[in-house]
Enzyme design. Structure first.
Site, PDB file in Angstrom:
ATOM      1  N   ARG A 176       0.828  -1.228   0.000  1.00 19.62           N
ATOM      2  CA  ARG A 176       0.000   0.000   0.000  1.00 19.62           C
ATOM      3  C   ARG A 176       0.854   1.266   0.000  1.00 19.62           C
ATOM      4  O   ARG A 176       0.550   2.247   0.682  1.00 19.62           O
ATOM      5  CB  ARG A 176      -0.964   0.040   1.200  1.00 19.62           C
ATOM      6  CG  ARG A 176      -1.848  -1.151   1.330  1.00 19.62           C
ATOM      7  CD  ARG A 176      -2.840  -1.306   0.171  1.00 19.62           C
ATOM      8  NE  ARG A 176      -3.528  -2.562   0.317  1.00 19.62           N
ATOM      9  CZ  ARG A 176      -3.135  -3.694  -0.277  1.00 19.62           C
ATOM     10  NH1 ARG A 176      -2.091  -3.724  -1.098  1.00 19.62           N
ATOM     11  NH2 ARG A 176      -3.796  -4.806  -0.083  1.00 19.62           N
ATOM     12  N   SER A 224     -10.478  -1.292   4.005  1.00 23.73           N
ATOM     13  CA  SER A 224      -9.673  -1.462   5.229  1.00 23.73           C
ATOM     14  C   SER A 224      -9.199  -0.097   5.707  1.00 23.73           C
ATOM     15  O   SER A 224      -8.559   0.637   4.958  1.00 23.73           O
ATOM     16  CB  SER A 224      -8.466  -2.342   4.944  1.00 23.73           C
ATOM     17  OG  SER A 224      -8.920  -3.635   4.619  1.00 23.73           O
ATOM     18  N   GLU A 294      -4.473   3.062   6.717  1.00 25.94           N
ATOM     19  CA  GLU A 294      -4.313   2.901   5.260  1.00 25.94           C
ATOM     20  C   GLU A 294      -5.042   4.050   4.559  1.00 25.94           C
ATOM     21  O   GLU A 294      -4.583   4.576   3.542  1.00 25.94           O
ATOM     22  CB  GLU A 294      -4.908   1.551   4.834  1.00 25.94           C
ATOM     23  CG  GLU A 294      -4.853   1.331   3.333  1.00 25.94           C
ATOM     24  CD  GLU A 294      -5.280  -0.072   2.922  1.00 25.94           C
ATOM     25  OE1 GLU A 294      -5.010  -1.038   3.670  1.00 25.94           O
ATOM     26  OE2 GLU A 294      -5.891  -0.198   1.850  1.00 25.94           O
TER      27      GLU A 294
HETATM   28  C1  LIG Z   1     -15.541  -1.494  -0.321  1.00 26.53           C
HETATM   29  C2  LIG Z   1     -14.070  -1.179  -0.507  1.00 26.53           C
HETATM   30  C3  LIG Z   1     -13.175  -2.213  -0.693  1.00 26.53           C
HETATM   31  C4  LIG Z   1     -11.806  -1.940  -0.860  1.00 26.53           C
HETATM   32  N1  LIG Z   1     -10.936  -2.979  -1.051  1.00 26.53           N
HETATM   33  C5  LIG Z   1      -9.632  -2.734  -1.256  1.00 26.53           C
HETATM   34  C6  LIG Z   1      -8.710  -3.812  -1.488  1.00 26.53           C
HETATM   35  O1  LIG Z   1      -9.066  -4.971  -1.539  1.00 26.53           O
HETATM   36  N2  LIG Z   1      -7.409  -3.506  -1.685  1.00 26.53           N
HETATM   37  C7  LIG Z   1      -6.960  -2.218  -1.661  1.00 26.53           C
HETATM   38  O2  LIG Z   1      -5.746  -2.008  -1.850  1.00 26.53           O
HETATM   39  N3  LIG Z   1      -7.797  -1.182  -1.432  1.00 26.53           N
HETATM   40  C8  LIG Z   1      -9.113  -1.403  -1.241  1.00 26.53           C
HETATM   41  N4  LIG Z   1      -9.978  -0.365  -1.006  1.00 26.53           N
HETATM   42  C9  LIG Z   1      -9.460   1.010  -0.921  1.00 26.53           C
HETATM   43  C10 LIG Z   1      -9.496   1.771  -2.271  1.00 26.53           C
HETATM   44  O3  LIG Z   1     -10.450   1.194  -3.134  1.00 26.53           O
HETATM   45  C11 LIG Z   1      -8.121   1.762  -2.927  1.00 26.53           C
HETATM   46  O4  LIG Z   1      -7.133   2.350  -2.104  1.00 26.53           O
HETATM   47  C12 LIG Z   1      -8.151   2.495  -4.271  1.00 26.53           C
HETATM   48  O5  LIG Z   1      -6.969   2.226  -4.975  1.00 26.53           O
HETATM   49  C13 LIG Z   1      -8.312   4.005  -4.100  1.00 26.53           C
HETATM   50  O6  LIG Z   1      -8.437   4.581  -5.382  1.00 26.53           O
HETATM   51  P1  LIG Z   1      -9.144   5.978  -5.569  1.00 26.53           P
HETATM   52  O7  LIG Z   1      -9.082   6.328  -7.009  1.00 26.53           O
HETATM   53  O8  LIG Z   1     -10.472   6.003  -4.943  1.00 26.53           O
HETATM   54  O9  LIG Z   1      -8.117   6.922  -4.767  1.00 26.53           O
HETATM   55  P2  LIG Z   1      -8.470   8.141  -3.801  1.00 26.53           P
HETATM   56  O10 LIG Z   1      -9.137   7.624  -2.576  1.00 26.53           O
HETATM   57  O11 LIG Z   1      -9.151   9.214  -4.543  1.00 26.53           O
HETATM   58  O12 LIG Z   1      -6.987   8.616  -3.411  1.00 26.53           O
HETATM   59  C14 LIG Z   1      -6.173   7.820  -2.567  1.00 26.53           C
HETATM   60  C15 LIG Z   1      -4.806   8.509  -2.423  1.00 26.53           C
HETATM   61  O13 LIG Z   1      -4.128   8.486  -3.676  1.00 26.53           O
HETATM   62  C16 LIG Z   1      -3.832   9.817  -4.122  1.00 26.53           C
HETATM   63  N5  LIG Z   1      -4.042   9.826  -5.558  1.00 26.53           N
HETATM   64  C17 LIG Z   1      -5.142   9.433  -6.243  1.00 26.53           C
HETATM   65  N6  LIG Z   1      -4.939   9.555  -7.569  1.00 26.53           N
HETATM   66  C18 LIG Z   1      -3.685  10.055  -7.719  1.00 26.53           C
HETATM   67  C19 LIG Z   1      -2.889  10.410  -8.850  1.00 26.53           C
HETATM   68  N7  LIG Z   1      -3.359  10.277 -10.087  1.00 26.53           N
HETATM   69  N8  LIG Z   1      -1.642  10.899  -8.630  1.00 26.53           N
HETATM   70  C20 LIG Z   1      -1.148  11.033  -7.375  1.00 26.53           C
HETATM   71  N9  LIG Z   1      -1.849  10.704  -6.270  1.00 26.53           N
HETATM   72  C21 LIG Z   1      -3.107  10.228  -6.445  1.00 26.53           C
HETATM   73  C22 LIG Z   1      -4.818  10.720  -3.371  1.00 26.53           C
HETATM   74  O14 LIG Z   1      -4.313  12.042  -3.220  1.00 26.53           O
HETATM   75  C23 LIG Z   1      -4.920   9.988  -2.035  1.00 26.53           C
HETATM   76  O15 LIG Z   1      -3.816  10.291  -1.205  1.00 26.53           O
HETATM   77  C24 LIG Z   1     -11.347  -0.604  -0.831  1.00 26.53           C
HETATM   78  C25 LIG Z   1     -12.271   0.450  -0.659  1.00 26.53           C
HETATM   79  C26 LIG Z   1     -13.623   0.172  -0.498  1.00 26.53           C
HETATM   80  C27 LIG Z   1     -14.593   1.307  -0.334  1.00 26.53           C
END
Ligand SMILES: Cc1cc2nc3c(=O)[nH]c(=O)nc-3n(C[C@H](O)[C@H](O)[C@H](O)COP(=O)(O)OP(=O)(O)OC[C@H]3O[C@@H](n4cnc5c(N)ncnc54)[C@H](O)[C@@H]3O)c2cc1C
Length: 301
Positions: A176, A224, A294
């Site tokens: 992560r 998580s 996380e």
């Molecule tokens: C029901 C559920 C299940 C999940 N299961 C998992 C799982 O199994 N495994 C897992 O790893 N995660 C899981 N997650 C967490 C989440 O889905 C992941 O972390 C996902 O990758 C976040 O992507 P996002 O586009 O929503 O990022 P965001 O939440 O919008 O951003 C997350 C971080 O990344 C940064 N960021 C985003 N895009 C960029 C970019 N282009 N450049 C630089 N920085 C950036 C943001 O500033 C922030 O700090 C889960 C979440 C939910 C709600």
């Protein structure tokens, strides 16, 4: 340099994409909490994005780039400056040699669907992870033994100095975690996948999605909340600390999965922050382990 609303207005006027003022971040995060961003932009494409970023930089306006907001807790005071969503960077381009160029704004589900159509396997696990590909790279998101960075051949980012393309072995990443400079933005990546029969890819996507069925917690959440400590499970430590179902305000430790904190309705970010502090101190007392979030916590209190 101090910036003002007039500077923000200049940035907003120039953009081709979506412009929202004083936009509640609860509308853009899966936890459904968070105060307003002064300005929220979704640039239309890469040129629009680069121009917006240049204007923000030259006016000294802080900028937070987000993907789908599935791993984000925004404090109740919201975000001063500009939030930039990369939804407009949604290009998917197949290349010879089982490779794909993927924009940061592509959703994981669109990416895995497209890869299946192209008979390219190796990232099916992403179908079970909500969010954008940029967010998956930034978090090195993973599930069921797969991690996003494993499939990256080239990563393209934008720094103040310009666009940077790096091979995977030039990057530092782990559980992560992907090391980026402050303010560095992921524009996309080239993935190297494997030719696989489409039917098999689709079957494994269905299996991943089915495995998630048991984790359905029924309320807004961010997956998580804490990272698993080395050799252990955060959910088990939280459960053993007696916190299953524990509530502060509208935030609750899920009854279904104790590493998921859920919004039971009307929660404030402050409720989640207080609950997270309680969990950390109880787990420290009972197991001697310091849990680390996380979920990324941003904004003003
Ligand atoms: C029901 C559920 C299940 C999940 N299961 C998992 C799982 O199994 N495994 C897992 O790893 N995660 C899981 N997650 C967490 C989440 O889905 C992941 O972390 C996902 O990758 C976040 O992507 P996002 O586009 O929503 O990022 P965001 O939440 O919008 O951003 C997350 C971080 O990344 C940064 N960021 C985003 N895009 C960029 C970019 N282009 N450049 C630089 N920085 C950036 C943001 O500033 C922030 O700090 C889960 C979440 C939910 C709600």
């Amino acid at each position: 340099m101090t910036w003002s609303r007039a500077h923000l207005e200049q940035v907003a006027q120039g953009t081709q994409g979506t412009v929202l003022w004083d936009e509640p971040m609860s509308r853009h995060t899966s936890l459904r909490v968070g105060g307003p961003a002064d300005l929220y932009l979704e640039p239309a494409d890469i040129d629009d994005l680069q121009r917006v970023l240049e204007q923000l930089r030259s006016a000294g306006i802080p900028c937070l780039v987000i993907g789908g907001g599935y791993n984000l807790l925004v404090r109740d005071g919201g975000i001063r400056g500009c939030v930039v969503s990369l939804k407009g960077l949604d290009t998917l381009e197949p290349l010879p040699g089982a490779r794909l160029d993927v924009g940061a704004g592509v959703t994981n589900q669109a990416l895995t669907r497209f890869a299946a159509q192209q008979c390219l396997g190796g990232i099916e696990f992403l179908s079970a992870i909500p969010g954008s590909f940029g967010g998956a790279l930034a978090m090195n998101a993973g599930a069921h033994g797969g991690e996003t960075m494993q499939r990256v051949e080239l990563l393209t980012t934008l720094r103040e100095s310009g666009v940077l393309v790096r091979k995977r072995d030039e990057l530092q990443y782990g559980y992560r975690f992907l090391k980026l400079e402050p303010g560095e933005i992921i524009l996309g990546a080239r993935l190297r996948l494997e030719p696989v029969e489409r039917r098999l890819i689709e079957e494994s996507i269905q299996e991943y999605i089915a495995k998630r069925g048991g984790q359905r917690v029924g309320f807004p959440n961010a997956g998580s909340f804490f990272k698993n400590p080395a050799g252990g499970s955060a959910w088990r430590l939280i459960d053993e600390a007696g916190l299953r179902g524990w509530m502060i305000g509208g935030a609750q430790v899920s009854e279904v999965h104790t590493n998921f904190l859920v919004n039971k309705g009307g929660a404030l970010a402050a409720d989640f922050l207080a609950l997270a502090e309680l969990i950390k101190s109880r787990v420290k007392e009972t197991a001697g382990i310091e849990l680390e979030e996380e979920v990324r916590i941003v904004g003003e209190g």
